[in-house]
Design a protein around this motif. Sequence first.
Motif, PDB file in Angstrom:
ATOM      1  N   CYS A  74       4.043  10.412   0.439  1.00 36.91           N
ATOM      2  CA  CYS A  74       3.216   9.235   0.707  1.00 36.91           C
ATOM      3  C   CYS A  74       2.996   9.199   2.214  1.00 36.91           C
ATOM      4  O   CYS A  74       3.959   9.216   2.978  1.00 36.91           O
ATOM      5  CB  CYS A  74       3.947   7.981   0.227  1.00 36.91           C
ATOM      6  N   VAL A 106       1.939   6.802   3.944  1.00 35.39           N
ATOM      7  CA  VAL A 106       2.245   5.488   4.525  1.00 35.39           C
ATOM      8  C   VAL A 106       3.733   5.408   4.879  1.00 35.39           C
ATOM      9  O   VAL A 106       4.124   4.831   5.883  1.00 35.39           O
ATOM     10  CB  VAL A 106       1.857   4.347   3.549  1.00 35.39           C
ATOM     11  N   HIS A 107       4.558   6.010   4.011  1.00 37.31           N
ATOM     12  CA  HIS A 107       6.011   5.981   4.220  1.00 37.31           C
ATOM     13  C   HIS A 107       6.491   7.431   4.278  1.00 37.31           C
ATOM     14  O   HIS A 107       6.674   8.069   3.239  1.00 37.31           O
ATOM     15  CB  HIS A 107       6.689   5.209   3.079  1.00 37.31           C
ATOM     16  N   LEU A 120       0.830  -1.208   0.000  1.00 36.44           N
ATOM     17  CA  LEU A 120       0.000   0.000   0.000  1.00 36.44           C
ATOM     18  C   LEU A 120       0.867   1.261   0.000  1.00 36.44           C
ATOM     19  O   LEU A 120       1.769   1.405   0.825  1.00 36.44           O
ATOM     20  CB  LEU A 120      -0.906   0.008   1.244  1.00 36.44           C
ATOM     21  N   HIS A 121       0.605   2.159  -0.958  1.00 38.39           N
ATOM     22  CA  HIS A 121       1.183   3.497  -0.939  1.00 38.39           C
ATOM     23  C   HIS A 121       0.027   4.487  -0.910  1.00 38.39           C
ATOM     24  O   HIS A 121      -1.148   4.105  -0.991  1.00 38.39           O
ATOM     25  CB  HIS A 121       2.035   3.762  -2.186  1.00 38.39           C
ATOM     26  N   ASN A 122       0.381   5.748  -0.808  1.00 34.59           N
ATOM     27  CA  ASN A 122      -0.633   6.803  -0.829  1.00 34.59           C
ATOM     28  C   ASN A 122      -0.022   7.979  -1.546  1.00 34.59           C
ATOM     29  O   ASN A 122       1.146   8.314  -1.334  1.00 34.59           O
ATOM     30  CB  ASN A 122      -1.010   7.153   0.629  1.00 34.59           C
ATOM     31  N   MET A 134       9.081   9.245   1.931  1.00 31.19           N
ATOM     32  CA  MET A 134       8.925   9.327   0.468  1.00 31.19           C
ATOM     33  C   MET A 134       8.630  10.760   0.032  1.00 31.19           C
ATOM     34  O   MET A 134       7.711  11.390   0.530  1.00 31.19           O
ATOM     35  CB  MET A 134       7.806   8.398  -0.020  1.00 31.19           C
TER      36      MET A 134
HETATM   37 CU   LIG Z   1       4.480   4.719   0.248  1.00 33.01          CU
END
Ligand SMILES: [Cu+2]
Length: 230
Positions: free
Chosen positions: A162, A164-165, A124-126, A168
């Motif tokens: 992102c 989620v991370h 999963l990314h965003n 990034m």
């Molecule tokens: Cu990500």
Amino acid sequence: MRKVLGACMALGLALGAAIFIGLPGATAQGGGTIEAEVKYNGAPQVEKLKVNKDTEKCGTEAVIEKVVVGANKGLQNAVVSVPGAKGGGKAVKGVIDQHGCKFVPHVVAMNPGEIEVKNSDDILHNIHTYSTANPSINKAQPKFKKVMTEKLEKPEYVKVTCDVHSWMLGWIAVTPGPAGVTDANGVAKIENVPAGKQKVEVWHETLGKQEKEVEVKAGQTTKVSFEMKK
Ligand SMILES: [Cu+2]
């Protein structure tokens, strides 16, 4: 006699067609090429962070390319554009991938319109953009959504992250005219720029913006160099 005449006409038509077909690509509407060299005298800034999320895809270290300087002080990841040459060159479509929990490329240049956002990580990314001229995008991109098509219609330098991370970070340069991003040597080539006086704009995510005027000549390469300051 009639036969010979017919053959001559056919040959003439074929030649005419060949010349006609050959024209557009060959002369590029009387355009020229701009070769920009962007330099930076300061130190590179590349940050490394320990990562402990999705490590099977992200690895255990994130590399954040803030200022990448190569051989001969060439500055990578600077956007070179010719904002006044709307419709000059080929329309540049934006494509950005999330690969290894990084935006690849780190900086992408595109003309106003669609951008393809890929997720080749299988996690999963965003996609979260920060912008003022364009509506901001904040969308999850699950692993099964390999490609999403988004729109950026207004010229702007858009930051993308992102959620989620957290490490990034990428940039999308939406430019009205032809554009390119400097390579490891700090060089970007922009082809098919209409002849005449043109303003060349250089932008870098941490070193800001500069511009210069150049004279573009049909069928020739005009060189221009920039030195970015802190
Ligand atoms: Cu990500």
